[in-house]
Motif scaffolding. Structure first.
Motif, short mmCIF file in Angstrom:
data_model
loop_
_atom_site.label_atom_id
_atom_site.label_comp_id
_atom_site.label_asym_id
_atom_site.label_seq_id
_atom_site.Cartn_x
_atom_site.Cartn_y
_atom_site.Cartn_z
N ARG A 222 43.94 44.74 46.53
CA ARG A 222 43.15 45.93 46.23
C ARG A 222 43.12 46.24 44.73
O ARG A 222 42.55 47.24 44.32
CB ARG A 222 43.71 47.13 47.00
N ASN A 223 43.75 45.41 43.95
CA ASN A 223 43.86 45.68 42.51
C ASN A 223 43.24 44.58 41.67
O ASN A 223 43.78 44.18 40.64
CB ASN A 223 45.33 45.88 42.12
N GLU A 289 50.17 46.70 53.47
CA GLU A 289 51.28 45.79 53.25
C GLU A 289 50.78 44.39 52.93
O GLU A 289 51.33 43.70 52.06
CB GLU A 289 52.19 45.75 54.48
N VAL A 290 49.73 43.96 53.63
CA VAL A 290 49.14 42.65 53.35
C VAL A 290 48.60 42.61 51.93
O VAL A 290 48.80 41.63 51.20
CB VAL A 290 48.01 42.34 54.36
N ALA A 291 47.95 43.68 51.50
CA ALA A 291 47.41 43.74 50.14
C ALA A 291 48.53 43.64 49.10
O ALA A 291 48.37 42.96 48.07
CB ALA A 291 46.63 45.03 49.95
N SER A 292 49.63 44.29 49.36
CA SER A 292 50.77 44.24 48.43
C SER A 292 51.34 42.83 48.34
O SER A 292 51.68 42.35 47.24
CB SER A 292 51.85 45.22 48.90
N ILE A 293 51.43 42.14 49.47
CA ILE A 293 51.93 40.76 49.47
C ILE A 293 50.94 39.84 48.76
O ILE A 293 51.34 38.93 48.02
CB ILE A 293 52.17 40.30 50.93
N ALA A 294 49.65 40.08 48.95
CA ALA A 294 48.62 39.25 48.31
C ALA A 294 48.76 39.25 46.79
O ALA A 294 48.53 38.24 46.13
CB ALA A 294 47.24 39.72 48.71
N LEU A 318 40.21 33.83 48.23
CA LEU A 318 39.45 33.33 47.08
C LEU A 318 38.87 34.47 46.25
O LEU A 318 38.79 34.38 45.02
CB LEU A 318 38.33 32.42 47.56
N MET A 319 38.48 35.56 46.91
CA MET A 319 37.84 36.66 46.21
C MET A 319 38.74 37.33 45.17
O MET A 319 38.25 37.95 44.23
CB MET A 319 37.35 37.72 47.20
N CYS A 320 40.04 37.19 45.35
CA CYS A 320 40.93 37.77 44.34
C CYS A 320 41.65 36.68 43.53
O CYS A 320 42.67 36.92 42.90
CB CYS A 320 41.93 38.74 44.96
N GLY A 321 41.08 35.46 43.55
CA GLY A 321 41.61 34.40 42.71
C GLY A 321 42.81 33.67 43.27
O GLY A 321 43.50 32.95 42.54
#
Length: 404
Positions: A222-223, A289-294, A318-321
Motif C-alpha cells: 500500500r506504500n 498484514e499481507v500488505a505489510s509483509i509485501a 509485479l505492480m509494486c516491483g
C-alpha cells in the motif's frame, strides 16, 4: 437494462467473487438495476449492495466438506434451477446475466434454467469448468497437464481426479449435465476470458463467442514501489492445495534452506507447517498484514501445477516491483520471462525451482527484475476504471465478442 450476477458465494475467498462484486459496482455506477443469485446465505452481497435484490439458497460449498446429498444436488441443484427460472420469468427481456462461479453450490442446473429464457448470458472463465470435468486440465495422479479432450473416451478413462476415480466419474457426469443445456444455448453465450491463452482450451466445446478482458490488479503493498532487492522475505500467497504447487515449493525451500512466509488456507496447511519448521506458514491473514509483509518481500513464488488461467497474485506483486518465480504451467509465464519481470521454472520440479531461488540471491539480478516487473505491470492489464467501462460496453453490446 438490468444485471443479474450469479456466483456460488457472497464473501470473498478468491478472485471470482471479487470480480463479481466489481461487476456489480460498475453496473450500479452506470445506473443499471442489479440482482444477485448466490448459493450461500448471501450476507456478503447484502452488506455490500443493500439496494440490490439478493436471492440466496443458504447452502454450503463443496470445499467445506461434501455430504451424501451433494452427489445429487451438486450435479443438478433443483433449488438453484427454480430460483433462477423464477428470477428470469419476472424480468428477462432487459436482463443481462453474468455467471462467475457455479461448481461449488449452484451446479450446472443454472445453465438449464438460462436455456429456457432469452436473456443475454455472459460467463467469465475464472477456471476451466466450462469444459474440463476437474476444472483445471491437470492430471492430479501424474502431476502434469492433461491432454485428453474433455468428455472424450480418453477423458472418461483417465484417472485424473485428486480424490478418486469414482469422483472423476461423478465430475464427468456433471459436465455432461452441463453440456445438456444444449449447443443452441452454448453457442449464444458470450465467454469472457481472463487471459487470451485460455481460448485454445475452450474451443473444444460448443462455444462460439469469445472476448478477452484481463482482470486488473491492485498492488500488494500500500506504500508504492517495493525495493525488493533490499529485502529478504520469500513469499507464497494462495490456497494450500496440490494444484497450487505448495508441495513443490516446500521441497525447494528445504533444498535451499531458505526461510519464507506462506500465506493461505487449504487442505495441505497442516502438512506444509510440519514440512517447513524454519518458515512462517501463517494461514489466512488480513489484507493489511499481507500488505505489510509485501513491503519486506524479495520475490514471490507462484508454483502452480495447473495451467493457471491468469495468476492475479503475480500481477499484484509485479505492480509494486516484486519480481516472481513462476511455474512454466502458468499462462503468463512466457510474458513474465519476456519482460524481465521474473524467472520461470519447470512445473513440479523442485530442483528447478531451487535453482531459480539460488539465482535470486543476486541483488543485481533482483534489481533488474524489479525494474522489469514494475514497468510491465503498468501495461499487463487495464485499470479498474477502464475495466469497468469495458464491462458496461460488454453488457450493452458495444464491445462485441469474436465469433468462431
Amino acid at each position: 437494462m438490468h444485471l443479474l450476477v450469479i456466483n456460488d458465494v457472497s464473501t470473498v475467498h478468491g478472485g471470482a467473487t471479487k470480480v463479481a462484486m466489481r461487476c456489480l459496482e460498475a453496473a450500479t455506477a452506470a445506473g443499471m438495476g442489479c440482482s444477485i443469485l448466490v448459493g450461500d446465505d448471501g450476507a456478503g452481497m447484502r452488506e455490500r449492495f443493500p439496494h440490490a435484490h439478493v436471492e440466496a439458497l443458504g447452502e454450503r460449498p463443496l470445499r467445506d466438506g461434501p455430504a451424501i446429498g451433494d452427489l445429487i444436488t451438486r450435479n443438478f441443484n433443483r433449488r438453484a434451477f427454480s430460483a433462477l427460472d423464477r428470477l428470469l420469468a419476472q424480468r428477462c427481456d432487459d436482463t443481462v446475466v453474468h455467471v462467475h462461479g457455479w461448481s461449488q453450490i449452484l451446479s450446472p442446473s443454472i445453465f438449464h434454467a438460462l436455456a429456457r429464457h432469452e436473456a443475454h448470458v455472459v460467463v467469465t472463465t475464472h477456471d476451466f469448468f466450462l469444459t474440463c470435468p476437474n476444472g483445471g486440465y491437470v492430471n492430479y495422479r501424474k502431476g502434469d497437464i492433461c491432454r485428453a479432450r474433455p468428455l472424450s473416451l480418453a477423458c472418461l478413462a483417465t484417472d485424473c481426479d485428486k480424490r478418486s476415480y469414482l469422483h472423476k466419474l461423478w465430475r464427468f457426469a456433471r459436465t455432461i449435465t452441463q453440456a445438456g443445456a444444449g449447443d443452441a444455448f452454448w453457442e449464444r453465450v458470450g465467454v469472457i476470458l481472463v487471459h487470451e491463452s485460455m481460448e485454445p482450451y475452450l474451443k473444444e466445446g460448443p462455444f462460439r463467442n469469445f472476448l478477452t478482458l484481463r482482470t486488473p490488479a491492485e498492488p500488494l503493498s500500500r506504500n508504492g514501489r517495493v525495493e525488493a532487492w533490499r529485502n529478504d522475505t520469500i513469499l507464497f500467497l494462495g490456497r494450500m492445495t496440490w494444484e497450487k504447487g505448495v508441495r513443490t515449493l516446500a521441497e525447494s525451500l528445504n533444498i535451499t534452506g531458505s526461510p519464507a512466509t506462506l500465506i493461505g488456507r487449504g487442505p495441505l496447511l497442516a502438512e506444509i507447517r510440519q514440512a517447513l519448521p524454519h518458515c512462517r506458514v501463517a494461514g489466512w491473514l488480513e489484507d493489511s498484514e499481507v500488505a505489510s509483509i509485501a513491503e519486506k518481500t524479495r520475490y514471490l513464488v507462484m508454483p502452480s501445477r495447473m495451467p493457471e488461467p491468469y495468476g492475479l497474485v503475480a500481477a499484484e506483486a509485479l505492480m509494486c516491483g516484486i519480481p516472481v518465480i513462476i511455474s512454466s504451467n502458468a499462462l503468463i509465464a512466457g510474458e513474465i520471462e519476456r519482460h524481465n519481470a521474473g524467472l520461470v521454472f519447470e512445473s513440479g520440479n523442485s530442483r528447478s525451482l531451487a535453482e531459480k531461488m539460488e539465482l535470486m540471491r543476486s541483488s543485481e539480478l533482483l534489481r533488474r527484475l524489479s525494474d522489469g516487473a514494475y514497468a510491465y505491470a503498468r501495461t499487463m492489464a487495464p485499470s479498474w476504471e477502464e475495466w469497468s467501462r469495458r464491462m458496461i460496453d460488454i453488457y450493452t453490446g458495444k464491445m462485441p465478442f469474436t465469433l468462431h
